[in-house]
Design an enzyme around this catalytic site. Structure first.
Site, PDB file in Angstrom:
ATOM      1  CG  ASP A 239      35.508  45.661  35.886  1.00 54.43           C
ATOM      2  OD1 ASP A 239      36.423  45.090  35.275  1.00 54.43           O
ATOM      3  OD2 ASP A 239      34.952  45.190  36.886  1.00 54.43           O
TER       4      ASP A 239
ATOM      5  CG  ASP B 196      33.474  41.414  35.971  1.00 58.10           C
ATOM      6  OD1 ASP B 196      32.290  41.145  35.707  1.00 58.10           O
ATOM      7  OD2 ASP B 196      33.845  41.880  37.050  1.00 58.10           O
TER       8      ASP B 196
ATOM      9  CG  ASP C 204      33.154  43.405  40.228  1.00 56.68           C
ATOM     10  OD1 ASP C 204      34.035  43.671  39.392  1.00 56.68           O
ATOM     11  OD2 ASP C 204      33.273  42.478  41.045  1.00 56.68           O
TER      12      ASP C 204
HETATM   13  N1  LIG Z   1      43.371  41.870  47.941  1.00 55.28           N
HETATM   14  C1  LIG Z   1      44.248  41.277  47.155  1.00 55.28           C
HETATM   15  N2  LIG Z   1      45.533  41.264  47.472  1.00 55.28           N
HETATM   16  C2  LIG Z   1      46.421  40.693  46.672  1.00 55.28           C
HETATM   17  N3  LIG Z   1      46.120  40.110  45.519  1.00 55.28           N
HETATM   18  C3  LIG Z   1      44.849  40.086  45.125  1.00 55.28           C
HETATM   19  C4  LIG Z   1      43.845  40.670  45.925  1.00 55.28           C
HETATM   20  N4  LIG Z   1      42.673  40.503  45.294  1.00 55.28           N
HETATM   21  C5  LIG Z   1      42.931  39.866  44.155  1.00 55.28           C
HETATM   22  N5  LIG Z   1      44.238  39.603  44.042  1.00 55.28           N
HETATM   23  C6  LIG Z   1      44.926  38.954  42.924  1.00 55.28           C
HETATM   24  O1  LIG Z   1      44.638  39.706  41.736  1.00 55.28           O
HETATM   25  C7  LIG Z   1      43.941  38.926  40.788  1.00 55.28           C
HETATM   26  C8  LIG Z   1      42.672  39.600  40.303  1.00 55.28           C
HETATM   27  O2  LIG Z   1      42.894  40.848  39.861  1.00 55.28           O
HETATM   28  P1  LIG Z   1      41.765  41.861  39.401  1.00 55.28           P
HETATM   29  O3  LIG Z   1      41.371  42.720  40.517  1.00 55.28           O
HETATM   30  O4  LIG Z   1      42.276  42.491  38.174  1.00 55.28           O
HETATM   31  O5  LIG Z   1      40.533  40.938  38.992  1.00 55.28           O
HETATM   32  P2  LIG Z   1      39.051  40.912  39.522  1.00 55.28           P
HETATM   33  O6  LIG Z   1      38.375  42.199  39.233  1.00 55.28           O
HETATM   34  O7  LIG Z   1      39.018  40.455  40.927  1.00 55.28           O
HETATM   35  O8  LIG Z   1      38.479  39.774  38.626  1.00 55.28           O
HETATM   36  P3  LIG Z   1      37.431  39.924  37.416  1.00 55.28           P
HETATM   37  O9  LIG Z   1      38.077  40.794  36.417  1.00 55.28           O
HETATM   38  O10 LIG Z   1      37.217  38.546  36.962  1.00 55.28           O
HETATM   39  O11 LIG Z   1      36.212  40.499  38.028  1.00 55.28           O
HETATM   40  C9  LIG Z   1      43.539  37.659  41.479  1.00 55.28           C
HETATM   41  O12 LIG Z   1      43.762  36.582  40.636  1.00 55.28           O
HETATM   42  C10 LIG Z   1      44.399  37.565  42.704  1.00 55.28           C
HETATM   43  O13 LIG Z   1      45.490  36.708  42.466  1.00 55.28           O
HETATM   44 CA   LIG Z   2      35.798  42.392  38.725  1.00 56.93          CA
END
Ligand SMILES: Nc1ncnc2c1ncn2[C@@H]1O[C@H](COP(=O)(O)OP(=O)(O)OP(=O)(O)O)[C@@H](O)[C@H]1O
Ligand SMILES: [Ca+2]
Length: 917
Positions: A632, A334, A628
């Site tokens: 995931d 990720d 993390d």
């Molecule tokens: N607290 C939040 N509130 C609203 N939108 C959010 C928040 N955190 C992340 N996002 C949106 O969601 C998207 C990320 O989603 P997701 O949680 O699936 O990925 P991640 O786990 O943070 O990233 P990765 O998979 O690379 O580790 C971001 O691009 C952002 O636009």
């Molecule tokens: Ca992540």
């Protein structure tokens, strides 16, 4: 109500529950509720008991806590709570002492048979030759048994100590509590009854308690009650059990029971859980009693690798993961937190038609928009800002949340925003929806308003209008829409994570039923958040490519952001990028056709990550997954090796993983792969060494005994060679440190044979050489060496024995390199190896020169020593010759020949097939 203001009223006290601590009898120091009662309340999910105590607020008061400000939390307060209600620790199983490991080691069937032999030969020896002369054989065998038992017991004991250390490390979990009105981070072991604890997605519920407040709090109780249906926790169902996990949403909980007084504590006491995990390779090999030292070698190698990996910041939760990681062909990684630092800052924003950069200036915006933004940022959040005693600000929440909060603080006054608004409904963020919303009513009695924030193109897709440069709301027509999509593209091309903030004012007659409205929103702002790439990532990715391991980036982020970061890391070169929604539409066949070109998957949901891992496995790939978040967890669980981040990782992610990367660094993951490979290769080295010794000794004695009726090696000598030298060699070769060359070879994948053709070549060459030389000595030695005198037979046999042992000593060096000519490279990097060779030679010297009676040897003179050591030394030359001939042959004839040499003896041991135990 604050702490100081609380004065217990006599009428409040229910008659049946008064606890007075033995040493503090003043009214002030009393808690007014017994832990037994709280326990019964939570265990029985008894709402009536809870009502009797005055609900959650009542219980908090009786516990001298407050649902708003928490406990006082000074030393004395904590001490008193621990004294009365216990501490949040669990009674551990008593440590198994060294003696019980010794006892276990004696139960080996092979050793029992040997012990019987020792006893018999002692009996026969003593009865025929008397004590003086007849006890040596039996004593010799007994001595060998003792050595093996001790080495095994020491190694097992050390490993158990290591597991304890790991267990301790695993328990270092931190959570947030409110104490003295301040939000604080504490270790779960420091929780006390009365604490007010924050719960958010992915957390472990670390004590028993009751729900205070929260939104969409969903708990996974499967680990505790076996209930697989997730439970919604709210005022009507307020009980939370220690050991469960937060699946979604967030909330506050009042702790009512800790440690052994919780449900979890009770079941721990019954079960006394112990992690006994034998790896598949171990299981397979332990059934294979052919090679005595082998299981020991595997244990030693794994234990050694585990210890070394710990130093390098990788905590191995499952031993088998070491081996499997060595054969990984794919790493699905990720982005956030693994490739990047997870230190996020808003660096660009689009507000009221203008783009702002964070070069010291704060966006200048109209009053109305500023109020809207502040409300959106400080109310529509799962994070928090709190002011310390000296006015310093502390930020809590995910990095994305804190980046926004910091942006909000720079924008304007935050303290007044929160209290003024009244949250009616809240939809927490999750990785499937990728947005979060609240429904609020401002305290000035205004109408209801919905705020949304989330993945920019998703939220923008819900908008019907936007705020323009003049501060007025204009319709989001095609040109405005593409203008804003252009902004998103510009931000994401700079590797920025983009979020869109939007709102909607609801009509005065709106009734808040059902979900928060998310149609026809007004776009207020688009922000671009920078998350710098970790130093060293690019190099680590290159190491993976050189090692034939493919790296895929799976992220929840936007396509452009993902592609841009992947390019910076060297993950995206000339391959494909796919977006979650498109990925979901592909059939398995289409997907498998596309996978070989795939490098990045953006906007992926947890199930997309999971599916990709399954498809890769179906393609016979060995897949490692890093992650993390709770999002995931499914993929981590499915993977051949799951690697969770230790710092940013949620408890759920860590629980699903086989290895925890303590420094969250991608480079560490690559190191783990390197160690994995060295585990595998070290075991191969040992097997090559041991097969040579066993084959040579067996054939030598068997053939000689058949032809002349006299075996040159005695029982004790065989024991020394097969049992003790083997055990020592296991130690020497198991501790060979990994070198960088390991990462220049292709991965083993699922298909590799455990014993390779190179190993067989080396084994055959050595066995052939040793047998030839020893046979010559056996039949013609007397004449060649001109041995005379009555003892010539003993001397000759001793020379055969000594030559044989020195062949093995030098062959131990040969085993260090299977293909390279220089077998001495980096020898002094492994002092254990050097030491063991030293010990082997010393013991051999003592056996031959001084312990003739036990070892059935005759002392040799200097010349005889020189000859035998030289014969041993020649093993090195033979090894070199075999490698050279092989190279020349390969170059001259067939560069791709690979099936000339028999490939399996020990059955095929497909490497990737060692799934988790
Ligand atoms: N607290 C939040 N509130 C609203 N939108 C959010 C928040 N955190 C992340 N996002 C949106 O969601 C998207 C990320 O989603 P997701 O949680 O699936 O990925 P991640 O786990 O943070 O990233 P990765 O998979 O690379 O580790 C971001 O691009 C952002 O636009
Ligand atoms: Ca992540």
């Amino acid at each position: 109500m604050s702490w100081g203001a609380y004065v217990p009223l006599a009428e409040e006290m229910p008659s049946q529950v008064v606890v007075v601590s033995a040493h503090s009898k003043t009214v002030e120091d009393e808690y007014e509720v017994e832990s037994v009662l709280l326990e019964a309340m939570v265990a029985g999910h008894s709402l009536s008991l809870m009502d009797q105590q005055g609900g959650v607020e009542g219980i908090a008061l009786k516990l001298r806590s407050s649902i708003d400000t928490g406990i006082r939390g000074d030393k004395a307060d904590l001490q008193r709570r621990r004294c009365l209600f216990g501490s949040n620790t669990y009674t551990e199983k008593p440590v198994k002492g060294f003696w019980s490991f010794l006892w276990d080691a004696m139960h080996d069937l092979m050793l029992i048979i040997l012990a019987a032999c020792a006893f018999m030969s002692l009996a026969v020896g003593v009865s025929t030759e008397g004590w003086e002369e007849g006890c040596y054989d039996g004593a010799g065998i007994g001595f060998s048994i003792i050595i093996v038992v001790f080495v095994t017991a020491i190694s097992d004991y050390q490993q158990s100590l290591q597991f304890r250390a790991l267990d301790k490390e695993k328990k270092k979990i931190y959570i947030h509590v409110i104490r003295e009105s301040q939000r604080r981070k504490v270790c779960i072991n420091d929780l006390v009854v009365g604490d007010v604890v924050y719960l958010s997605t992915g957390d472990q519920v670390a004590a028993d308690g009751v729900f205070i407040s929260g939104h969409s709090l969903i708990i996974d109780e499967s680990s505790m009650t076996g209930e697989s249906e997730p439970q919604h926790i709210n005022e009507q169902k307020p009980f939370l059990l220690s050991g469960t996990k937060v699946q979604d949403g967030f909330g506050l909980m009042l702790v009512t029971g800790v440690g052994m007084n919780t449900e979890w504590g009770h079941s721990m006491a019954v079960l006394g859980k112990e992690g006994d995990d034998e790896t598949p390779l171990q299981q397979k090999l332990s059934r294979l009693a052919l090679l005595i030292g082998l299981p020991l070698a595997v244990t030693l190698t794994l234990a050694y690798a585990m210890r070394r990996m710990m130093v390098q910041k990788a905590l191995v939760r499952k031993l088998s993961a070491c081996e499997t990681m060595g054969s990984a062909t794919y790493i699905c990684c990720d982005k956030t937190g693994t490739l990047t630092t997870n230190q996020m800052t808003v660096v660009k924003s689009w507000i009221e038609g203008a783009i702002w950069q964070s070069n010291g200036t704060t966006p200048l915006v109209s009053f109305m928009v500023k109020q809207l933004l502040l409300e959106s940022i400080f109310v529509n959040t799962a994070g928090d800002v709190s002011e310390g005693k000296n006015g310093e600000l502390a930020f809590f929440g995910t990095p994305t949340e804190t980046a926004l909060l910091k942006f909000g603080v720079a924008l304007g006054e935050f303290k007044s925003t929160r209290p003024k608004t009244n949250i009616i409904k809240l939809e927490p963020f999750n990785s499937v929806k990728k947005k979060m919303g609240v429904l609020v009513r401002s305290s000035s009695g205004g109408n209801l308003r919905a705020h949304w924030k989330g993945a920019s193109e998703i939220v923008l897709g819900c908008c019907a209008s936007a705020i323009d440069a003049a501060g007025s709301i204009v319709p989001l027509d095609d040109s405005k829409y593409s203008e804003l999509m252009g902004v998103i593209k510009r931000f994401s091309d700079d590797s920025l994570r983009t979020l869109c903030l939007a709102f909607k004012d609801l009509p005065s007659n709106y009734v808040s039923e059902g979900p928060i409205p998310d149609k026809a929103l007004v776009c207020v702002a688009i922000v671009g958040i920078k998350d710098p790439i970790r130093p060293g990532v690019k190099d680590a990715v290159q190491v993976c490519y050189a090692a034939g391991i493919r790296v895929l980036m799976l992220t929840g982020d936007n396509l452009n952001t993902a592609a841009s970061i992947a390019r910076e890391c060297g993950i995206l070169t000339d391959g494909d990028v796919v977006e979650g929604p498109e990925f979901r539409k592909l059939s398995s066949e289409e997907l498998r056709r596309r996978i070989p070109r795939l490098q990045v998957m953006a906007r992926s949901s947890p199930s997309d990550k999971h599916r990709l891992v399954m498809e890769l496995q179906a393609m016979e790939e060995v897949v490692a997954v890093t992650g993390d978040g709770t999002n995931d967890a499914p993929a981590l669980h499915e993977a051949d090796v799951g690697l969770a981040m230790g710092i940013a990782g949620t408890e759920v992610a860590k629980e699903s993983a086989d290895i925890v990367i303590l420094d969250d660094n991608f480079a560490t993951i690559v190191n783990v792969a390197k160690f994995g490979r060295s585990v595998y290769i070290n075991i191969q080295k040992f097997v090559q060494f041991q097969l040579t010794v066993n084959l040579a000794a067996l054939v030598l004695n068997f053939v000689a005994a058949c032809i002349t009726g006299h075996a040159p090696l005695s029982t004790i000598q065989l024991l020394w060679i097969n049992l003790i030298m083997d055990t020592l060699a296991a130690l020497a070769l198991a501790t060979e440190p990994p070198n960088d060359d390991l990462m220049k070879l292709p991965p083993l994948g699922r298909k590799g044979n455990f014993i390779t053709k190179y190993m067989w070549r080396n084994i055959y060459a050595q066995v052939f050489y040793q047998l030839t030389v020893l046979a010559i000595l056996h039949y013609r030695g007397k004449d060649i060496l001109q041995l005379k005198g009555p003892k010539y037979m003993e001397v000759l046999d001793t020379m055969i024995f000594n030559s044989f042992v020195f062949c093995q000593v030098f062959n131990e060096f040969n085993a260090r390199e299977m293909k390279k000519l220089n077998v001495f490279r980096h020898t002094f990097n492994n002092w254990i190896f050097v030491m063991i060779v030293g010990i082997t030679i010393t013991v051999q010297f003592v056996l031959v020169q001084f312990l003739g009676k036990i070892a059935n040897t005759a002392a040799l003179d200097l010349q005889q020593w020189a000859i035998t050591v030289l014969i041993g030394f020649f093993s090195l030359v033979v090894d070199m010759a075999a490698k050279l001939i092989n190279r020349i042959y390969a170059r001259l004839f067939d560069p791709k020949r690979d099936s000339l040499i028999i490939t399996s003896f020990l059955h095929h041991i497909p490497t990737g097939a060692y799934q988790q135990v």
